[in-house]
Enzyme design. Structure first.
Site, PDB file in Angstrom:
ATOM      1  N   ARG A  19     -11.800   7.104   8.634  1.00 38.36           N
ATOM      2  CA  ARG A  19     -11.443   5.694   8.735  1.00 38.36           C
ATOM      3  C   ARG A  19     -12.544   4.799   8.160  1.00 38.36           C
ATOM      4  O   ARG A  19     -12.253   3.785   7.517  1.00 38.36           O
ATOM      5  CB  ARG A  19     -11.197   5.330  10.199  1.00 38.36           C
ATOM      6  N   SER A  66       0.842  -1.190   0.000  1.00 39.62           N
ATOM      7  CA  SER A  66       0.000   0.000   0.000  1.00 39.62           C
ATOM      8  C   SER A  66       0.887   1.254   0.000  1.00 39.62           C
ATOM      9  O   SER A  66       1.778   1.374  -0.843  1.00 39.62           O
ATOM     10  CB  SER A  66      -0.958  -0.041   1.194  1.00 39.62           C
ATOM     11  N   HIS A 106      -8.098  -5.362  -0.366  1.00 38.83           N
ATOM     12  CA  HIS A 106      -6.789  -4.703  -0.295  1.00 38.83           C
ATOM     13  C   HIS A 106      -5.967  -5.158   0.908  1.00 38.83           C
ATOM     14  O   HIS A 106      -4.750  -5.365   0.795  1.00 38.83           O
ATOM     15  CB  HIS A 106      -6.997  -3.183  -0.238  1.00 38.83           C
ATOM     16  N   ASP A 107      -6.602  -5.333   2.056  1.00 39.43           N
ATOM     17  CA  ASP A 107      -5.874  -5.719   3.266  1.00 39.43           C
ATOM     18  C   ASP A 107      -5.259  -7.106   3.174  1.00 39.43           C
ATOM     19  O   ASP A 107      -4.554  -7.537   4.099  1.00 39.43           O
ATOM     20  CB  ASP A 107      -6.796  -5.647   4.484  1.00 39.43           C
ATOM     21  N   ASP A 124      -8.565  -6.688  -4.723  1.00 35.44           N
ATOM     22  CA  ASP A 124      -8.324  -5.303  -4.311  1.00 35.44           C
ATOM     23  C   ASP A 124      -9.179  -4.355  -5.147  1.00 35.44           C
ATOM     24  O   ASP A 124      -9.092  -4.340  -6.370  1.00 35.44           O
ATOM     25  CB  ASP A 124      -6.835  -4.975  -4.497  1.00 35.44           C
TER      26      ASP A 124
END
Length: 374
Positions: A225, A156, A354-355, A324
């Site tokens: 967030r 990232s 993505h994580d 992602d």
């Protein structure tokens, strides 16, 4: 007021995973700003060998810290599965370094730090780019006696920083792993980031960034967030885990007014993620690092992407997460195609999104062990 212990002397601490500090002097920034007396927070694992050829740099992601691995502490690291004695990145063989990016809130000079007059920088903290962070980190590498990294790898924002290292300092990076990152932030990625930054700036407690003597803009940071976390996870994962299930004891259709209704489980989940970040991160640092990532473009001032990458002197590993929806795998393929020579894109198969660069990084174990860390 933020205070710092004296800068360390080489050799560095032998306690793995303990935050250390180094003064790197005045930093002139890409956009014309100046930061005097910059301090970088960093952690190390393992020992630097006699010719300093075993050093590995792991840049953190947007809200990540320098605590990559647990080391000799009680706190788990965010890449414990990858870094440690006997692991893929074996700290019995390699000297691992992670540096808090300038503008962050985990040890490096940032908006909450004291300016020369002893006041928090706040709204006066200058704009910082990823290229600026590389120049700052290169000074710390000099202090540590590291002329060339055996490898730089990150995911990232960490992947963007790794790539910028290989382009800005080509003679200092032998190997570069860019995971779940791209050559430049796209319009959509900038749009997602702008919404997060706006959520913080529109919080009445933000006060233009000068909130350190009052209430922190926790509501805005929490909303930022929430927006970010949705992009970090896939639709399939959110549907599988939560779907339309109500939070236990709550009815989303109860109440005559919208504010009186109960929550869905996915709403409670996002609330939890917001509260966790608000309890550990500074809103100004979130803005600074997010806007640095918005500015990410290795071609800036360097011509086309092929031109920009033509001067690199690294062995590359490019990897993407197949689900992602923030950094699409196609963008990793574009990066790989522009690099000198032939490069395969290694796909991490992870339903999470993505994580997956955090949760499923061990899918790169074989390629890393056979290539980078053989």
């Amino acid at each position: 007021m933020t205070t710092y212990p004296p800068a360390p002397q080489h050799p560095v601490s032998t306690i793995d995973g303990v935050l250390q500090y180094a003064s790197i002097g005045t930093l002139e920034l890409e956009t014309g700003g100046i930061l005097p007396d910059v301090v970088l927070g960093y952690e190390t694992w393992g020992q630097l060998n006699a010719d300093a050829s075993n050093a590995v740099l792991i840049p953190h992601a947007l809200t990540g810290s320098t605590h990559v691995a647990q080391g000799n502490t009680d706190e788990p690291g965010w890449w414990d599965v990858l870094v440690g004695p006997g692991r893929t990145l074996d700290t019995n063989r390699f000297f691992v370094v992670s540096i808090n990016m300038v503008g962050g809130c985990y040890g490096s000079t940032g908006p909450a730090s004291a300016d020369p007059d002893g006041l928090p920088w706040g709204s006066r903290f200058p704009f910082v780019t990823i290229r600026d962070s590389v120049r700052a980190e290169a000074r710390l590498a000099d202090q540590l006696g590291i002329a060339r990294w055996h490898a730089v790898l990150g995911g990232s924002l960490g992947g963007a920083r790794a790539l910028e290292w290989a382009v800005t300092e080509p003679s200092r990076v032998a190997r570069c792993a860019v995971i779940a990152a791209t050559a430049a932030s796209t319009g959509e990625q900038i749009a997602f980031a702008q919404a997060q930054v706006s959520a913080i700036r529109l919080d009445p407690d933000f006060n233009g960034g000068d909130y350190y003597n009052g209430r922190a803009p926790l509501a805005g940071l929490g909303l930022a967030r929430r927006i970010a976390h949705i992009t970090y996870r896939s639709e399939a994962e959110l549907q599988y885990r939560f779907g339309r299930t109500p939070q236990p004891g709550e009815d989303p259709l109860a109440g005559a007014l919208p504010a009186q209704r109960g929550r869905y489980q996915v709403e409670s989940y996002l609330d939890h993620q917001a509260q966790k970040l608000a309890g550990r991160f500074d809103a100004n640092s979130y803005v600074i690092l997010t806007e640095a990532l918005m500015s990410h473009d290795v071609t800036r001032g360097r011509g086309s992407l092929t031109d920009a990458l033509s001067g690199t002197d690294s062995e590359f590993l490019i990897a993407a997460v197949d689900t992602d929806r923030l950094y699409f795998p196609e963008q990793s393929f574009e990066l790989a195609a522009a690099l000198p020579g032939e490069h395969q894109v290694h796909l991490i198969n992870a339903p999470i999104g993505h994580d997956g660069f955090l949760t499923d990084v061990l899918q790169l174990k074989d390629v890393l062990e056979q290539g980078f860390f053989a």
